[in-house]
Design an enzyme around this catalytic site. Structure first.
Site: not given
Length: 324
Positions: A126, A132, A272
Site C-alpha cells: 500500500q 489498507c 488496520h
C-alpha cells in the site's frame, strides 16, 4: 620469552564499540532496503533504528509466541508509522449488522486458501497511504470471484481510494471493507488493477463502468465479535476481510503467532484492515493466517499469524465478505 601487552579499555570505549556495531548494522540495513538520507537525517534515523533494534532484541530474548525482526519500517517511530500506514480517521463499524448466518455445520480443523487453488493474488504494498482497507477489499473480492469463476484477477485499489467517499470511506485516511463492498455493489463494478493502477495518493475518480471486471451482489457482515462466525465463513466459503488494532510491537513482527497485551478488543480502536485466508493451530495456540498489504518482505513473506478465539486486538469486530 613471550611478552604480552594487556590493554584496559575505559567503559566509554565499550560504548563506542557498541555504537560502531549499531552503525555498521544500520548501514547494512540501509543497503538492504535501498535507503538514503541527508547528513542530519542520517543520525536521526540511526538513533531510531538503534532504539528499535534494542527493543527487538529484548523481545526475542524473552518467552513469546512470536518473534520480532528488522524490516523496512525499522528507521521509523511508531508515531511516524501510524501516520503513514494506518487508518487515521475513526472507523464506524456499525455497517457490521450481522446478516451472515453460520452454517452450524462441521468446520475443518485448519484451512489455507493459498493451498486450495489459484485463489489468492500475490501480496501487494500500500505504500505510505492509509489505504489498507482497499487492499483488504480487493483481496477478498479477488478470492471470492476466483472461487466462483475459476479466474483470479488483480483488482483496483486506486478506484476505491479515488471514488468510494460517499460510502464513508476517506481515501488515504481510512475506510472499511464492508463499506467498500457496498460501494462496489451500488456502483455496479470494480476495474482491474491494470486498467486503474495504484498510485498510493488520492486522485480524481475516473471509473469507467464499461471496464468493470468484478461485481458484488450482496455484502455479508458477520455479527460483531462473533469470531466463530468468521471461522465458519473462512472454513466453508472463502477468505474474509477484517479490521483490528495495530500497536507498536506489531510493526516489528517477524514470525510466529502474534498476541498482545497492549491492544484493545473493541471496534473503536481498529486502525488496520487485512484478509483472513485461513486458520490453524501451533503448539496448542489457535491462529488466523492473514494476508497483509505491506509488501512481501514484511513478516512471513507478507503474511502474519494472529491468535484466534480471543478477539485479539478487536479482530472479530468488523469482518465481512462479498457475494458475487
Amino acid at each position: 620469552k613471550l611478552l604480552f601487552t594487556v590493554y584496559f579499555l575505559h567503559p566509554t570505549h565499550f560504548n563506542a564499540l557498541y555504537y560502531f556495531s549499531d552503525e555498521f548494522r544500520f548501514k547494512s540495513w540501509m543497503a538492504q532496503y535501498n535507503k538514503a538520507y541527508d547528513f542530519e537525517e542520517y543520525y536521526q534515523r540511526l538513533q531510531i533504528f538503534t532504539e528499535n533494534k534494542r527493543r527487538i532484541d529484548k523481545h526475542n530474548e524473552g518467552n513469546h509466541s512470536f518473534t520480532m525482526g528488522l524490516n523496512q519500517f525499522s528507521d521509523m517511530t511508531f508515531k511516524e508509522f501510524r501516520k503513514s500506514f494506518l487508518l487515521s480517521e475513526p472507523q464506524n463499524c456499525s455497517a457490521t449488522k450481522g446478516n451472515y448466518f453460520s452454517s452450524n455445520g462441521p468446520h475443518p480443523d485448519s484451512i489455507d486458501w493459498r493451498k486450495k487453488g489459484d485463489y489468492i493474488t500475490p501480496v501487494k504494498n500500500q505504500g505510505p497511504c492509509g489505504s489498507c482497507w482497499t487492499f483488504s477489499t480487493t483481496g477478498c473480492l479477488e478470492s471470492v470471484t476466483a472461487i466462483s469463476t475459476g479466474k483470479l484477477l488483480p483488482l483496483s485499489e486506486q478506484q476505491l481510494v479515488d471514488c468510494a467517499q460517499d460510502f464513508n470511506n476517506h481515501g488515504c485516511k481510512g475506510g472499511l471493507p464492508s463499506q467498500a463492498f457496498e460501494y462496489i455493489m451500488y456502483n455496479k463494478g470494480l476495474m482491474t488493477e491494470k486498467d486503474y493502477p495504484y498510485t498510493s495518493v488520492e486522485g480524481v475518480c475516473y471509473y469507467k463502468p464499461s471496464m468493470a471486471a468484478a461485481f458484488v451482489k450482496e455484502v455479508r457482515n458477520i455479527t460483531a465479535y462473533d469470531e466463530m462466525g468468521m471461522v465458519d465463513a473462512v472454513g466453508t466459503l472463502n477468505p474474509v476481510s477484517f479490521a483490528f488494532e495495530v500497536t507498536s510491537d506489531f510493526m516489528h513482527y517477524h514470525q510466529g503467532v502474534y498476541t498482545s497485551t497492549t491492544c484493545h478488543n473493541t471496534t473503536d480502536k481498529v486502525n488496520h484492515a487485512v484478509l483472513a485466508v485461513g486458520y490453524g493451530q501451533e503448539n496448542g495456540t489457535p491462529y488466523w493466517i492473514v494476508k497483509n498489504s505491506w509488501g512481501p518482505y514484511w513478516g512471513i513473506d507478507g503474511y502474519f499469524l494472529i491468535e484466534r478465539g480471543k478477539n485479539m486486538c478487536g479482530l472479530a469486530g468488523c469482518s465481512s465478505f462479498p457475494v458475487v
